[in-house]
Design a protein around this motif. Structure first.
Motif: not given
Length: 265
Positions: A129-152
């Motif tokens: 599972i690779k991370l999408a590029l989104q500079p507006h959110l890069a670096g931030l720890k937002t509540l949008n963590r579905l990528e990490q759920v897929l990775i786990k």
């Protein structure tokens, strides 16, 4: 305005909360040691940056810090999690003109397996599972963590402790739960996080002790380093013992890191 909620079995959040409906919020996770939040200044700075970049009103820290102090006073070692949502309101995705933020404060047990990882080192599989590029959110720890759920979820098929995560250009970014850095030719390097990934508090604190070069890093370059480490606020620094089939001598890794820390001291 803001409402502070102490997480418990009886606490509740509205079904109309924007954090629940849209992931409209952010969080930070810290370690508590003897009634104190380690690296609190960095966690506070993270919360301020997230609020500013996501267009939230400024947090009222005096009330929040007083609440946290009461909640953690008796804790010897535990985890503090602070979740901030935009609260209710707005039309669809559009945020309300005036927000009543919800701040959820949780005190949780410290993950016991982190102690053993310090001794054994951590093994990393390369995540499909690779991370999408989104500079507006890069670096931030937002509540949008579905990528990490897929990775786990994908990691369950592996025999590794965690996953090394790449972006869609196949550049190294982080692991599912930590930042990553390496020592190569007596220099410390870590992936750039200007297009995706999370800028971790512990990695930021480490910049006060080490000269870290943030750059584009490939998997090949990472495996050719003399030592590789992962770090976050809870586990702090843990040596990487393997990436896929490539192995590292973690005793040598620790020696290289200690030498660099001694030089910078």
């Amino acid at each position: 305005m803001q409402t502070i909620i102490t997480a418990s079995e009886t606490s509740s959040v509205s079904t109309r909360d924007r954090g629940l409906n849209y992931g409209d919020g952010f969080f930070t996770t810290a370690i508590i040691t003897h009634g104190q939040v380690e690296h609190w200044a960095y966690h506070k700075a993270r919360l301020i940056e997230c609020a500013q970049r996501l267009g939230f009103p400024a947090l009222e820290f005096s009330a929040l810090e007083s609440h946290i102090t009461q909640q953690i006073a008796s804790q010897v070692q535990a985890v503090l999690k602070i979740v901030v949502t935009r609260g209710e309101g707005g039309r669809g995705y559009a945020p309300p003109s005036e927000c009543n933020l919800n701040i959820i404060v949780s005190v949780l047990p410290y993950p016991a397996h982190y102690h053993s990882l310090h001794e054994t080192g951590i093994s990393l599989a390369i995540s499909p599972i690779k991370l999408a590029l989104q500079p507006h959110l890069a670096g931030l720890k937002t509540l949008n963590r579905l990528e990490q759920v897929l990775i786990k979820n994908a990691l369950q098929a592996e025999q590794s402790d965690d996953a090394l995560v790449l972006d869609y250009n196949s550049n190294v970014i982080e692991t599912s739960a930590a930042n990553i850095f390496a020592i190569k030719n007596n220099k410390v390097i870590s992936p750039r996080l200007d297009e995706c990934g999370i800028k971790g508090v512990f990695l930021q604190s480490l910049c006060d002790k080490l000269a870290i070069e943030f750059k584009t890093i490939s998997v090949d370059e990472l495996t050719q380093a003399g030592a590789v480490f992962v770090c976050n606020s809870l586990m702090k620094i843990v040596p990487v013992k393997s990436i896929g089939e490539y192995c590292f001598d973690i005793a040598h890794s620790r020696s290289l890191l200690n030498e660099l820390l001694a030089k910078e001291a």
